[in-house]
Design a protein around this motif. Structure first.
Motif, PDB file in Angstrom:
ATOM      1  N   ALA A  61       2.775  -9.583   5.730  1.00 55.32           N
ATOM      2  CA  ALA A  61       3.348 -10.079   4.483  1.00 55.32           C
ATOM      3  C   ALA A  61       2.298 -10.049   3.375  1.00 55.32           C
ATOM      4  O   ALA A  61       2.602  -9.709   2.226  1.00 55.32           O
ATOM      5  N   GLU A  62       1.050 -10.369   3.714  1.00 56.56           N
ATOM      6  CA  GLU A  62      -0.023 -10.365   2.727  1.00 56.56           C
ATOM      7  C   GLU A  62      -0.246  -8.962   2.159  1.00 56.56           C
ATOM      8  O   GLU A  62      -0.373  -8.791   0.946  1.00 56.56           O
TER       9      GLU A  62
ATOM     10  N   ARG B 200       2.720  -7.973  -0.078  1.00 53.89           N
ATOM     11  CA  ARG B 200       2.649  -8.640  -1.388  1.00 53.89           C
ATOM     12  C   ARG B 200       1.511  -8.102  -2.253  1.00 53.89           C
ATOM     13  O   ARG B 200       1.562  -8.208  -3.468  1.00 53.89           O
ATOM     14  N   GLU B 201       0.512  -7.524  -1.618  1.00 54.42           N
ATOM     15  CA  GLU B 201      -0.620  -6.939  -2.347  1.00 54.42           C
ATOM     16  C   GLU B 201      -0.203  -5.641  -3.050  1.00 54.42           C
ATOM     17  O   GLU B 201      -0.663  -5.351  -4.148  1.00 54.42           O
TER      18      GLU B 201
ATOM     19  N   SER C 153       5.624  -5.902  -5.618  1.00 53.22           N
ATOM     20  CA  SER C 153       6.248  -7.156  -6.050  1.00 53.22           C
ATOM     21  C   SER C 153       7.732  -7.022  -5.724  1.00 53.22           C
ATOM     22  O   SER C 153       8.265  -5.911  -5.636  1.00 53.22           O
ATOM     23  N   TYR C 154       8.375  -8.146  -5.521  1.00 57.12           N
ATOM     24  CA  TYR C 154       9.793  -8.166  -5.165  1.00 57.12           C
ATOM     25  C   TYR C 154      10.480  -9.221  -6.009  1.00 57.12           C
ATOM     26  O   TYR C 154      10.005 -10.357  -6.098  1.00 57.12           O
TER      27      TYR C 154
ATOM     28  N   PHE D 170      11.998  -3.735  -5.705  1.00 56.83           N
ATOM     29  CA  PHE D 170      10.562  -3.720  -5.458  1.00 56.83           C
ATOM     30  C   PHE D 170       9.884  -2.864  -6.523  1.00 56.83           C
ATOM     31  O   PHE D 170      10.414  -1.821  -6.917  1.00 56.83           O
TER      32      PHE D 170
ATOM     33  N   HIS E 211       8.753 -10.153   2.698  1.00 55.65           N
ATOM     34  CA  HIS E 211       8.140 -10.587   1.446  1.00 55.65           C
ATOM     35  C   HIS E 211       8.467 -12.049   1.144  1.00 55.65           C
ATOM     36  O   HIS E 211       7.591 -12.834   0.780  1.00 55.65           O
ATOM     37  N   VAL E 212       9.720 -12.444   1.334  1.00 53.90           N
ATOM     38  CA  VAL E 212      10.162 -13.807   0.996  1.00 53.90           C
ATOM     39  C   VAL E 212       9.776 -14.822   2.068  1.00 53.90           C
ATOM     40  O   VAL E 212       9.257 -15.894   1.759  1.00 53.90           O
TER      41      VAL E 212
ATOM     42  N   GLY F 158       7.751 -14.293   4.856  1.00 57.07           N
ATOM     43  CA  GLY F 158       6.416 -14.169   5.431  1.00 57.07           C
ATOM     44  C   GLY F 158       6.377 -13.774   6.887  1.00 57.07           C
ATOM     45  O   GLY F 158       5.327 -13.802   7.518  1.00 57.07           O
TER      46      GLY F 158
END
Length: 172
Positions: free
Chosen positions: A12-13, A16-17, A20-21, A28, A74-75, A77
């Motif tokens: 997830a990290e 997210r790097e 973006s969502y 995305f 993404h949401v 994790g």
């Protein structure tokens, strides 16, 4: 059923790097390039429609993922335990409110009629001048009955689908 997503190295990290969502739109956008050879443009909408499946696919670190699965990661994790189902059955609608975890049986219950029976309503097949209604849950087929019209057979299918599948029943 074991999740195949757990085999992925994507976290997830990391997701997210690089992406973006927006949970309201389900879109995305690239935050950064994933490699020097990458053809993506920062700020560009990520993903494209897969030709045969119709799902939005996004390539991250050399591996393709369905957008609904990435939205879940993404949401929340974490990878989904099984499948991610689109409530409205639109494969392009990846808003988080439209997504839910589902077993294979639940996901199929929320699907449309099969292509081989095009023109015939879901759960209905012609049978000797009448129409047969049947339903499947957890790989077990249940005969509902024979009906004089396709509409009556489909109505019986929808009623039984609501009883068996609850919120996953396809209301078509």
């Amino acid at each position: 059923m074991k999740s195949t997503y757990r085999q992925s190295q994507l976290t997830a990290e990391r997701l997210r790097e690089v992406l973006s969502y927006d949970p309201e739109t389900g879109v995305f956008v690239w935050l950064k390039r994933t490699s020097r050879m990458s053809r993506i443009t920062v700020g560009e909408i990520a993903g494209c429609e897969h030709k045969s499946s119709g799902y939005i696919v996004i390539w991250v670190d050399g591996r393709a993922y369905q957008a609904q699965v990435l939205a879940w990661l993404h949401v929340y994790g974490e990878w989904p335990k099984d499948l991610v189902d689109h409530r409205d059955r639109s494969k392009a609608n990846n808003r988080i409110g439209n997504l839910r975890e589902a077993s294979n049986s639940q996901n199929k219950a929320n699907g449309g009629a099969y292509a081989k029976s095009s023109g015939i309503m879901k759960g209905v097949s012609p049978s000797g001048g009448r129409f047969r209604a049947q339903i499947v849950k957890d790989y077990r087929r249940e005969h509902i009955g024979y009906f004089d019209t396709e509409e009556l057979a489909h109505a019986a299918y929808l009623k039984r689908s609501e009883e068996l599948h609850g919120e996953f029943a396809a209301g078509e």
